[in-house]
Design a protein around this motif. Structure first.
Motif, mmCIF file in Angstrom:
data_model
loop_
_atom_site.group_PDB
_atom_site.id
_atom_site.type_symbol
_atom_site.label_atom_id
_atom_site.label_comp_id
_atom_site.label_asym_id
_atom_site.label_seq_id
_atom_site.Cartn_x
_atom_site.Cartn_y
_atom_site.Cartn_z
ATOM 1 N N ALA A 1 -97.856 19.887 20.498
ATOM 2 C CA ALA A 1 -96.792 19.213 21.251
ATOM 3 C C ALA A 1 -96.325 20.068 22.427
ATOM 4 C CB ALA A 1 -95.621 18.894 20.329
ATOM 5 N N THR A 2 -96.360 21.382 22.281
ATOM 6 C CA THR A 2 -95.925 22.285 23.350
ATOM 7 C C THR A 2 -96.866 22.230 24.549
ATOM 8 O OG1 THR A 2 -94.929 23.762 21.716
ATOM 9 C CG2 THR A 2 -95.353 24.690 23.888
ATOM 10 N N ALA A 3 -98.146 21.952 24.314
ATOM 11 C CA ALA A 3 -99.105 21.885 25.417
ATOM 12 C C ALA A 3 -98.756 20.777 26.404
ATOM 13 C CB ALA A 3 -100.517 21.677 24.869
ATOM 14 N N CYS A 4 -98.149 19.696 25.909
ATOM 15 C CA CYS A 4 -97.820 18.553 26.780
ATOM 16 C C CYS A 4 -96.823 18.940 27.871
ATOM 17 C CB CYS A 4 -97.322 17.379 25.954
ATOM 18 S SG CYS A 4 -98.538 16.773 24.762
ATOM 19 N N PRO A 5 -95.670 19.544 27.537
ATOM 20 C CA PRO A 5 -94.759 19.950 28.615
ATOM 21 C C PRO A 5 -95.325 21.051 29.507
ATOM 22 C CG PRO A 5 -93.906 20.614 26.455
ATOM 23 C CD PRO A 5 -95.043 19.674 26.215
ATOM 24 N N VAL A 6 -96.227 21.879 28.985
ATOM 25 C CA VAL A 6 -96.871 22.863 29.867
ATOM 26 C C VAL A 6 -97.615 22.134 30.987
ATOM 27 C CG1 VAL A 6 -98.588 24.703 30.047
ATOM 28 C CG2 VAL A 6 -97.095 24.615 28.061
ATOM 29 N N ILE A 7 -98.359 21.087 30.610
ATOM 30 C CA ILE A 7 -99.092 20.302 31.605
ATOM 31 C C ILE A 7 -98.123 19.597 32.555
ATOM 32 C CG2 ILE A 7 -100.668 18.345 31.924
ATOM 33 C CD1 ILE A 7 -101.916 19.130 29.187
ATOM 34 N N VAL A 8 -97.041 19.032 32.012
ATOM 35 C CA VAL A 8 -96.028 18.378 32.851
ATOM 36 C C VAL A 8 -95.456 19.364 33.868
ATOM 37 C CG1 VAL A 8 -93.727 17.326 32.842
ATOM 38 C CG2 VAL A 8 -95.426 16.623 31.146
ATOM 39 N N GLY A 9 -95.215 20.599 33.418
ATOM 40 C CA GLY A 9 -94.705 21.618 34.324
ATOM 41 C C GLY A 9 -95.644 21.861 35.491
ATOM 42 N N TRP A 10 -96.944 21.928 35.209
ATOM 43 C CA TRP A 10 -97.926 22.128 36.283
ATOM 44 C C TRP A 10 -97.986 20.925 37.216
ATOM 45 C CZ3 TRP A 10 -98.781 26.764 37.380
ATOM 46 C CH2 TRP A 10 -99.022 27.747 36.413
ATOM 47 N N ARG B 1 -96.676 24.068 12.066
ATOM 48 C CA ARG B 1 -97.070 24.992 13.132
ATOM 49 C C ARG B 1 -98.023 24.320 14.119
ATOM 50 N NH1 ARG B 1 -93.709 26.756 9.398
ATOM 51 N NH2 ARG B 1 -94.059 28.827 8.518
ATOM 52 N N LYS B 2 -99.055 23.672 13.582
ATOM 53 C CA LYS B 2 -100.071 23.050 14.425
ATOM 54 C C LYS B 2 -99.474 21.945 15.298
ATOM 55 C CE LYS B 2 -104.333 20.315 14.082
ATOM 56 N NZ LYS B 2 -105.381 19.801 13.163
ATOM 57 N N VAL C 1 -108.435 29.842 19.211
ATOM 58 C CA VAL C 1 -108.027 28.541 19.742
ATOM 59 C C VAL C 1 -106.506 28.485 19.886
ATOM 60 C CG1 VAL C 1 -107.919 26.067 19.256
ATOM 61 C CG2 VAL C 1 -110.057 27.322 18.881
ATOM 62 N N ALA C 2 -105.777 28.924 18.861
ATOM 63 C CA ALA C 2 -104.312 28.896 18.929
ATOM 64 C C ALA C 2 -103.793 29.713 20.103
ATOM 65 C CB ALA C 2 -103.724 29.410 17.616
ATOM 66 N N THR D 1 -108.943 21.333 21.588
ATOM 67 C CA THR D 1 -109.626 22.140 20.569
ATOM 68 C C THR D 1 -108.752 22.384 19.344
ATOM 69 O OG1 THR D 1 -108.934 24.125 21.795
ATOM 70 C CG2 THR D 1 -111.164 23.306 22.191
ATOM 71 N N MET D 2 -107.443 22.514 19.544
ATOM 72 C CA MET D 2 -106.548 22.778 18.408
ATOM 73 C C MET D 2 -106.507 21.597 17.457
ATOM 74 S SD MET D 2 -104.674 25.268 17.256
ATOM 75 C CE MET D 2 -103.593 25.466 15.837
#
Length: 462
Positions: free
Chosen positions: A92-101, A86-87, A23-24, A191-192
């Motif tokens: 939190a990192t997933a959010c800007p990844v989506i913003v980038g897309w 870590r979690k 999942v990570a 999932t995380m």
């Protein structure tokens, strides 16, 4: 006490640890998508399939801004992982990844290259976080017997993300590919949420009960069965807190200095043998070769080989020494890069290449296999073995930033070198660095397999 330990070992399950690591590493797959998104997309820009006009210089920046973004975030990632967990950092990192897309998707109707630039930089920042925090998280949740296997997931999921772009990208529109890519970080974030935090993080935060619950979930046992392991974690954390390092510690001993230049040298040679240029521009390379196979199919074959080779790597790394794998890898890359350079030389000089149209695919398949078993994962593994624990985190951040800075240079200038000198010289330059890698490993790198930290430090300081 012995009976208690024996029962604990008998009851421990590894499946929850694999689930947590899988999942990570979905976040790694999402940044793997970002890394290889350029391969099908730049061809769409060339062919007019998308309404975004881009010059050759603009396409070079589109390709290289992601590794440039990754230069700056490893240092911040280490701090946030310790401060907020870590979690939490990963979700939190997933959010800007989506913003980038989203920004990249909006670039098409707006016909805006700057929107793509911003999205690519954001993805680069997230890439640096993922490559810093995920190995940390997987190393902390794993038992010794599965730590190597879980650590190998990073390269596997990068390959999986790249393959998804190679397989889907040529057959869907710009917008559909972008939406598809954005679903991966969303799936990760959902999932995380159900995966526990690292027990080390809970101990550092003084949350002993939560650390027990996390260990219970990860080991599939009762709370009582993991209390001894919790005591070991608490001792490790205490030692880490007492031995906090400063930048001066990296150059305070000969062993640390030697470890630093060996690590940065290996990572530099990893980049200068061309992997990022090939991943970012794979379909462009095959389209330029005019081979027998469609460029999309050739790219998918290379992506599948990279994924399968990455999946086999953990078994090979543990059975052979680090040096021998790196030597085999460097030699194989040198040969394959020489072959593909020769093919482009013949093509650029108007020689008949119809009888060897298969050569670019075969050469890059060989390249991907030997890279995936050697110069792909092994420099990172060696770096983890060379440094003393008190400087490992700082050294890893410096080496990771250095690695991505070189990746930025290679991905930015590869199209220019290919255009001005020719693709033949570009691949021959990569091949020369592969020869340098072979010579450097042969004469400078000590074998670390089977040696204790104390033995390695003695060799480096000798």
């Amino acid at each position: 006490m012995a009976k208690s330990v024996e029962n604990q070992v008998e009851q421990t399950k590894v499946l929850p640890q694999y689930v947590a690591a899988l999942v990570a590493n979905l976040l790694v797959a999402s940044v793997g998508c970002a890394m290889s998104w350029t391969s099908p997309t730049l061809l769409k820009m060339d062919s007019g399939e998308t309404d975004i006009p881009a010059s050759s210089d603009e396409k070079s920046w589109i390709g290289s801004l992601t590794p440039l973004g990754a230069v700056f975030s490893p240092f911040l990632a280490g701090y946030t992982a310790d401060r907020w967990g870590r979690k939490t950092t990963l979700i939190a990192t997933a959010c800007p990844v989506i913003v980038g897309w989203v920004l990249i998707a909006c670039a098409e109707p707006a016909r805006s290259i700057p929107l793509i630039y911003v999205g690519r930089i954001i993805h680069g920042l997230c890439l640096g976080v993922a490559f810093t925090v995920i190995p940390m998280y997987c190393g902390e949740i794993a038992e010794d017997k599965v730590r190597g296997a879980l650590g190998s997931f990073l390269q596997i999921f990068v390959s999986l993300g790249s393959l998804s772009q190679y397989a889907v990208g040529p057959y869907v529109s710009y917008l559909v590919l972008t939406i598809f890519s954005a679903t991966v970080p969303f799936l990760f974030a959902v999932t995380m949420w159900f995966i526990p935090e690292s027990p080390y993080q809970h101990v550092m935060a003084g949350e002993e009960q939560k650390a027990l619950e996390a260990l219970q979930w990860l080991r599939g046992t009762s709370v009582e069965a993991v209390k001894e392991e919790l005591a070991i974690i608490k001792e490790n954390v205490r030692e880490k807190m007492e031995n906090k390092s400063t930048p001066r510690d990296l150059i305070s001993t000969k062993a640390s200095v030697t470890a630093l230049y060996l690590s940065m040298g290996l990572l530099g040679l990893q980049i200068f043998t061309g992997i990022d240029a090939i991943l970012f521009y794979c379909q462009d390379i095959f389209a330029a070769s005019g081979g027998d196979l469609d460029s999309s199919v050739s790219t998918i074959i290379v992506g599948m080989v990279m994924l399968l080779a990455s999946a086999c790597t953990p078994f090979i790394v543990e059975s052979l020494g680090r040096r021998i794998l790196l030597l085999i890898s460097a030699a194989g890359m040198a040969v394959s890069l020489a072959l593909i350079g020769t093919f482009f030389h013949l093509l650029n000089n108007n020689s008949d290449t119809s009888s060897i149209g298969w050569l670019p695919v075969v050469s890059l398949v060989i390249y991907m296999i030997v890279f995936s078993i050697g110069f792909g994962p092994v420099p990172w593994a060696v770096m983890g073995e060379l440094f003393a624990p008190n400087v490992k985190s700082m050294a890893s951040s410096i080496a990771t930033s250095f690695c991505w800075f070189l990746a930025f240079l290679v991905t930015n200038f590869f199209p220019t070198i290919s255009k001005e000198l020719g693709s033949d010289y570009a691949f021959w330059i990569f091949g020369i660095f592969a020869v340098v890698a072979f010579v450097s490993v042969f004469f400078l790198l000590p074998e670390t397999k089977g040696k204790s930290l104390q033995e390695i430090q003695a060799i480096l300081g000798g």
